[in-house]
Scaffold this active site. Structure first.
Site, PDB file in Angstrom:
ATOM      1  N   GLY A  36       1.331   9.373  -1.091  1.00  0.00           N
ATOM      2  CA  GLY A  36       2.110   8.156  -1.472  1.00  0.00           C
ATOM      3  C   GLY A  36       2.650   8.399  -2.829  1.00  0.00           C
ATOM      4  CD  GLN A  49       3.099  17.347   5.705  1.00  0.00           C
ATOM      5  OE1 GLN A  49       2.485  17.990   6.680  1.00  0.00           O
ATOM      6  NE2 GLN A  49       4.148  16.997   5.927  1.00  0.00           N
ATOM      7  CB  THR A 105      -4.112   7.640  -6.420  1.00  0.00           C
ATOM      8  OG1 THR A 105      -4.177   6.656  -5.638  1.00  0.00           O
ATOM      9  CG2 THR A 105      -5.143   8.159  -7.015  1.00  0.00           C
ATOM     10  CG  ASP A 151      -4.932   3.454  -3.651  1.00  0.00           C
ATOM     11  OD1 ASP A 151      -4.457   2.500  -3.406  1.00  0.00           O
ATOM     12  OD2 ASP A 151      -4.614   4.232  -2.502  1.00  0.00           O
ATOM     13  CG  MET A 162      -0.325  -1.737  -1.671  1.00  0.00           C
ATOM     14  SD  MET A 162       0.504  -0.083  -1.954  1.00  0.00           S
ATOM     15  CE  MET A 162       1.868  -0.281  -0.358  1.00  0.00           C
ATOM     16  CB  THR A 207       7.009  -4.149  -5.261  1.00  0.00           C
ATOM     17  OG1 THR A 207       5.771  -5.189  -4.944  1.00  0.00           O
ATOM     18  CG2 THR A 207       8.072  -4.741  -4.507  1.00  0.00           C
ATOM     19  CD  GLN A 208       0.272  -3.970  -4.351  1.00  0.00           C
ATOM     20  OE1 GLN A 208      -0.814  -4.014  -4.766  1.00  0.00           O
ATOM     21  NE2 GLN A 208       0.881  -4.348  -3.121  1.00  0.00           N
TER      22      GLN A 208
END
Lengths: 357, 357, 357, 357
Positions: D11, D75, D134, D136, D178, D282-283
Site C-alpha cells: 500500500g 504482491q 507503512t 500502520d 485504517m 485519504t489516510q
C-alpha cells in the site's frame, strides 16, 4: 482530597493546554476529586497570589487550542533571587502562596529557565512535578519537548510556500526561524522543507562558504536557493567576539535581524534578488500537531501518576517513545544544543545541505 | 489546427497553473488538437523567443500546484517601449516571435501592468486573450482575481496563529501583509482574522488614533491588540508629501518596513511590548484554495471558448459568480482601489475595527 | 435598550458562530447596550423557553470556531404546525416565549426549512431578521450561503488526498460528498479537486455512460479515475420512479449508500478495484475558511444594521460581493438547484468532466 | 560507478518519494555518479523487467509529494513462491532482472509483507537495503515507520472536525480508521483527537461496555460521544471464532464495515442518533507531515551510506531519534502489535478513554 497548583511559565507554545488537560484528566481517574488552583501569568501569579480555582469543565475542549488558559510571562531565573520594586522577596512569596493554599504539589510547565526556578522551589521544600515545555526542544535530558513538532510544522509550511514562489522567479529566499541559542527548529524545518542552506547558532558560518553554496547552485542550473536561518545564527567572525563586543556590534548593525543582514550581504556578493520571510511568533501559535497532543496527553497523565504516588521533585521526559522521569536537580539549567557531530547534522550534509561551515 | 502561445507575467500567484490547465483542457475538448507554445519567464520569453512546445501531459497534475510551470518575471510597462541594452525594440521583437511561430492567439495571465502590455500587443494587431491574475485583487473591471482568496487564506492563518500567542502574553502584535498600493488582502484577512486595527494604503492613518484604539482596548480589559497592516500603509502626514519627498523620507527611515516603524512608535507611546510578523512571499506560495481553483478553471475554459470562437482582444473577468469579458482597451491600466465608502469598509467599522482614520 | 433573541436551526455548519459574533459586535457599535437571549438547540429552545442570557464576552473568540455555541436541532417545517406529544401548539408557544421575553426582534440563522418557519413567525407578527446558513448553498435568492465554501474546502481536500494515492495504484475512487437534493458542494469540490466524473441529484446519470467514461480514461493511458458523487446522486432509471417506489427500492438495496452501490456496479463492469471514501459530517465541522468568515461577519453586521433601523421581515443575502436583503415572504421555501444549463456545468464539461448524462 | 535498483511495494503512503529522494541525494554526495533503475509498480516491475532509468532530476521537487513516482502494487509473499499464470517462476525472474541490469544493490521500500520478500531475495544472494514504510507503524524492530505520523495527522483532523459538529447536536459519532490487524493509527489519532472510546483489533471489545461508556457520558451531561474505531476492531465474542468462522460471519453481516455495524447496534441500545465517517484512503494520501519528511530523508540518506560501504542485507530503522539497522533475517515477517499492557494504552485509560474491554 489533594490540592494541586499549576502554572505555565516562559514563552507560550502550542500544547500547553493539552498537557494541563492530561494532568487534570489523569487526576480525575486516579484521584477522583482534587482541587486545582491555576496561577495567572506564570510564576508572577504564584508570587503575588493571583490564581483561580479551576474545575474539570475548564479543561474540557482545550486539547486542540493554542496558547495557555492560565497566561504566562517570562520571569528570568536570575530575577527570582532579587526582590521586586517593593522589596518583596519573591522566593518567600511563592512559598507563602503555596503554604497559604495548603497545596500538596505544584505542577510547572516550563522551559529551561523555568525548570531552574522549579528546582529552586524544590530545594526550598515544595513538592514539584515539572513538564518539558518549549518549541526550542533545547531542554537537556528529554528526547523531545512538547511544542517542538508544532513549531517545526509551521516553520516547514513557511518554507514549502516559499518553494513554489522561489521556483517561479530566480531568487534567493531567506526564511528566518525561531532559535536564539539553539537551532533545532531550523535544522528540522530546513530538512523537512528542503532548504539548501541551514544556518544555526551552534555551527557558526563563513559568509564566503554561504556565497559559494549559492553560486554552486546557480552553476548547476538551479533556479533558486532557500536558506533556513535561525534568528541566532552567527558568523565565525562574530562567534569569536566576547559577548559584550558582539552586543556592541549588533547595536551598530543597520539591519534589525540576521535575515535582513544576510540578505544585504548576499545581494551585494551575487547580484541576485534576495527576499526575507519572518514567520515570527506564528511558530508558537495555533493548534498543536497530533504528535504534540499525544506526548502532551501522555506527559500530563504521567504527572498525575506521580502525584497519585506522591513521587515529587521530578521532570517528566520522553525517552524514545516512553515517558519516564529525571530528578529536577539533574536537569535544571542544562541546555541541549545541536552538535556538529550529531547524526542528524551529518545526514543533512549527506543530503547536500550546506551549513556554511 | 490552431497554434496558441501562453505566458505568465508579473509576480507569481497560487492559481496560475490551474488557469493554464483550464485553457488547455478546454482547447482539448473544443478544438481537439492544438499546438501550445509556452514562453519562459513572461514577456521576456516572448521578446527573446525563449519558449517550449507543451503537450497536454505538461498540464496534468498541476491543478493544485503553486507557482507557474512557465516561470515569470516583472517587465514594467514603461520599459516595454524602451529598447534593451543591445538596442532591441521589444515590441517589434514580440511581434516577430508571434509571427515566426505563426500563432493564432496569445493567452496572457497577468496583473495590472501586464494587462497594459497585453493591450499594447492587441493594438499592434496580435490576437490576445487575457486572464486576471493577482493576489492583490486590484484589477479594475473584475469582481475577483485568481490568487486573491489564496493569499487571504495564508494571511488569515498568520493572524489566527498570532491570536493564540497574543492572548497568552499581554502584547501588541503587528502582522504586515502584502499590498503596496491597495489594501484588499489586508482588509479581508483583517476581518477574517479578527484584527482590531486595519491599516491600508487607501485610508491613511493618524498615529494618535491608532494609539488611542490600543489604549481603549486596554481600558476595556482586553489582553492584547492585533494590527493587520498593509506594507504600503501610510500615515496622513506622509500621504500629503510629494512622491519624491516621501521616497526621501523612506530612505532616511531607520526601519526597513512600516511594521517595524509602527512597532517602535507604539512601544514608545504605550510602553507595551510589540511584536512584528511578516509572512512575506508565503502569501504568493503553496496550493491554491478551492475557490481559486474553481474560478481559475472556469476562467481558463472560458479563454478556450473565446479562442474557439476567435473572439479576441478580451480580458476574462468574474462578475458575481459568472464569467464574462471586457474589451482590453477598457480595462488595461486601471487599478481597483479600496474606497473608504465601500460597503465592506463600513461593515468593518461596524464590527468595531479601527482604520486609524 | 433593545432585547434581541437569537437561534441557530437545522444542520450545523462552520460559520454560525462567526455570524452571531458579527450581529453582536454590530449591535455593540450601533446600539450600545442591548440584551441578547440565545435559544438552545434551535426552535426547540424558542418553543420550550429554553434560553440563556448572553453577554459580549460570550461572543469573543468564536470567529474561528466550528459548531454553534447555542446548539441546534432539526425541526421540520411540517412539524411546526402539528402539536407536540403533550398537545402544545408550537407556534403559539414560540410567540409566547417571544412576548414573555419582550423581544424587539428575533435573529434566525438557518437553511431552507428554517427560513420557512422564520417566515411563518413573521406572518404571526414577530419581528424577524434572518441569515442564510447552509453548507449546501441551496437557498434561493442569495448567491452564496455561509458554510458553503468551508464545506467545499474539506470536500476538496479529501479529493486531493485521494489523488496521490489513486495515482500510485491503478484504481477507481469514489468520494461520496454531502448533498441529498442539491449538488453544489459536489460540483464545486469536483472541479476544484480535478474529479473526472461528477454525479449530482439534479443531473441523473446513466450507468453505461459512467462506465464508458472510466473505460475511455483507461484507453487514454490514465492510471486512475476519481468520481465525486453527491449522496443524493440518482440514476436516470431511478429518477423516473415515484418517490414511494424509489424509497421502496432504497430499502431493498444491499448497499447503504450510493457510493458503495456504484462501487459494486463499476467493479462488476470494469474488473477494476474501486475504493469508497465518505468524509461525511467532517464537511460541516472545523474552523470556517476566511471567505466564510468575511461574509459571515458582513452578513451579521448587516443584521445589526437592520435591527438598528427596525427594518424587519428580511433575509440577508449576498448579491455578487455586496450584502443586501430580500423580503422573507419571497424567499422562504424556495430551493436553488444546479441546472444542467448553468454556466458552471457547461464549463465543467468543457474541462472534460463527465456528468454521466 | 554503482548501479542501484529501487522499488516501492505494498500500500502506498505519504513519504515514499521523500525517502527515495533521500537515497538519491545521499548517493550523489557519497558516490558521485550512480545509475538508478526504478521498477514500476513494486515487485511486479522487478519480475517482469518493467523499469525506467532515473536521473537526479526525477527526484527533485518530490520531498513534499504524496504517492510514489514508481507506482506500487500488493504482491503477497505467499504468491511469490507460486508461478504466475504463464508458469513463470517469480523469484528466478526477479533474480534474472537483477543480474541482467548488473545491479550492485536493490533498495526496497515496503511494509511487513514486502520485507519478507526482501529477505527472500537476500537469501537468494541479492544485495538488499530495505526501508520501513507503512502508515500502520506495525513493522517489528523499528520504533517508527515513515507514513505513520502523516496518517495519524489526517485521522486526527477528521476527529477534530467531527468534534465541532458533534458538540452542536446530541449524537454519537463513529470515525472508522485504517488498521486491519493493528491499532496504532487509531490509538494515536484517538488520543490526539480526544476520542472518548477507542476500539482496536488487539483489544477485543465487549459491546455492553461500549454502551455503558456512552451512557455514562450522557449521565455526566456530555453532549456527545466520539468513537475512534479501527477497521479491524473486533468484539470479544468474534475474537473467539476461528478465522474461517469469522469470515463466514462477516459474509452474512448486513453492514459492510464495522463502523456501520456498531452504529446500528448503538442506535438500538441507546436510542441516540449515530453517524459514521470513513476517511478511508485519504489516510494514505497527500503531503507528508514534516516529522515524516525528516525521518524519511534521514533513513534514505542512511541507505545511501550503507550502499557506499557495501553493507547489505539490512533494514534501516528508527531507534528513539537515531537511525540504525537490523539484519533483514531478524525482522522480516514480524508484526509489531499494540499490547494492552503498553505504557501508552495505560496512559490512555488514565485519560478516561474506554477501550470497551
Amino acid at each position: 482530597m489533594k490540592r494541586i497548583g499549576m502554572l505555565t511559565s516562559g514563552g507560550d507554545c502550542q500544547s500547553l493546554n493539552a498537557t494541563m488537560r492530561g494532568v487534570v484528566k489523569g487526576l480525575n481517574v486516579l484521584e477522583g476529586n482534587v482541587e486545582i488552583y491555576g496561577f495567572i501569568d506564570g510564576y508572577k501569579g504564584l508570587i503575588y497570589g493571583n490564581y483561580k480555582r479551576l474545575t474539570s469543565q475548564d479543561f474540557s475542549g482545550i486539547l486542540t487550542t493554542g496558547g495557555t488558559i492560565l497566561g504566562t510571562s517570562r520571569q528570568p531565573f536570575k530575577l527570582m533571587r532579587t526582590p521586586d520594586e517593593n522589596g518583596l522577596d519573591k522566593v518567600e512569596a511563592m512559598k507563602a502562596t503555596y503554604r497559604y493554599l495548603d497545596l500538596d504539589c505544584l505542577v510547572i510547565l516550563g522551559g529551561n529557565g523555568s525548570q531552574k526556578t522549579a528546582n529552586l522551589l524544590r530545594e526550598e521544600g515544595l513538592n514539584i512535578v515539572s513538564l518539558p515545555k518549549t518549541i526550542d526542544n533545547d531542554l537537556w535530558g528529554t528526547d523531545m519537548t512538547f511544542g517542538f513538532q508544532s513549531a517545526v510544522d509551521i516553520a516547514t509550511q513557511t518554507i514549502d510556500r516559499i518553494h513554489t514562489t522561489a521556483a517561479s522567479h530566480n531568487r534567493v529566499f531567506i526564511v528566518e526561524l525561531m532559535g536564539h541559542k539553539v537551532g533545532w527548529v531550523t535544522l528540522h524545518a530546513g530538512i523537512a522543507g528542503g532548504a539548501d542552506i541551514i544556518l544555526i547558532p551552534e555551527i557558526p558560518y563563513d559568509l564566503r562558504h554561504v556565497i559559494e553554496a549559492i553560486k554552486r547552485r546557480n552553476e548547476h542550473g538551479k533556479q533558486f536557493t532557500i536558506l533556513a536561518v535561525a534568528e541566532g545564527a552567527i558568523s565565525k567572525e562574530d562567534a569569536q567576539l566576547s559577548k559584550k563586543q558582539y552586543k556592541a556590534k549588533l547595536a551598530k548593525r543597520k539591519y534589525s535581524t540576521v535575515g535582513y543582514e544576510l540578505a544585504s550581504q548576499i545581494e551585494k556578493a551575487t547580484g541576485q534578488e534576495v527576499r526575507v520571510t519572518i514567520p515570527g511568533h506564528t511558530q508558537r501559535g495555533g493548534s498543536p500537531v497530533p504528535f504534540d497532543r499525544v506526548i502532551s496527553s501522555r506527559l500530563g497523565v504521567a504527572a498525575a501518576e506521580l502525584i497519585a504516588k506522591e513521587d515529587y521533585g521530578k521532570l517528566l521526559i520522553m525517552k524514545g517513545y516512553d515517558v519516564t522521569t529525571l530528578p529536577l536537580e539533574k536537569t535544571a539549567g542544562k541546555l541541549k544544543y545541536v552538535s556538529p557531530d550529531d547524526q542528524i547534522v551529518l545526514q543533512a550534509k549527506h543530503l547536500g545541505i550546506s551549513f556554511g561551515d
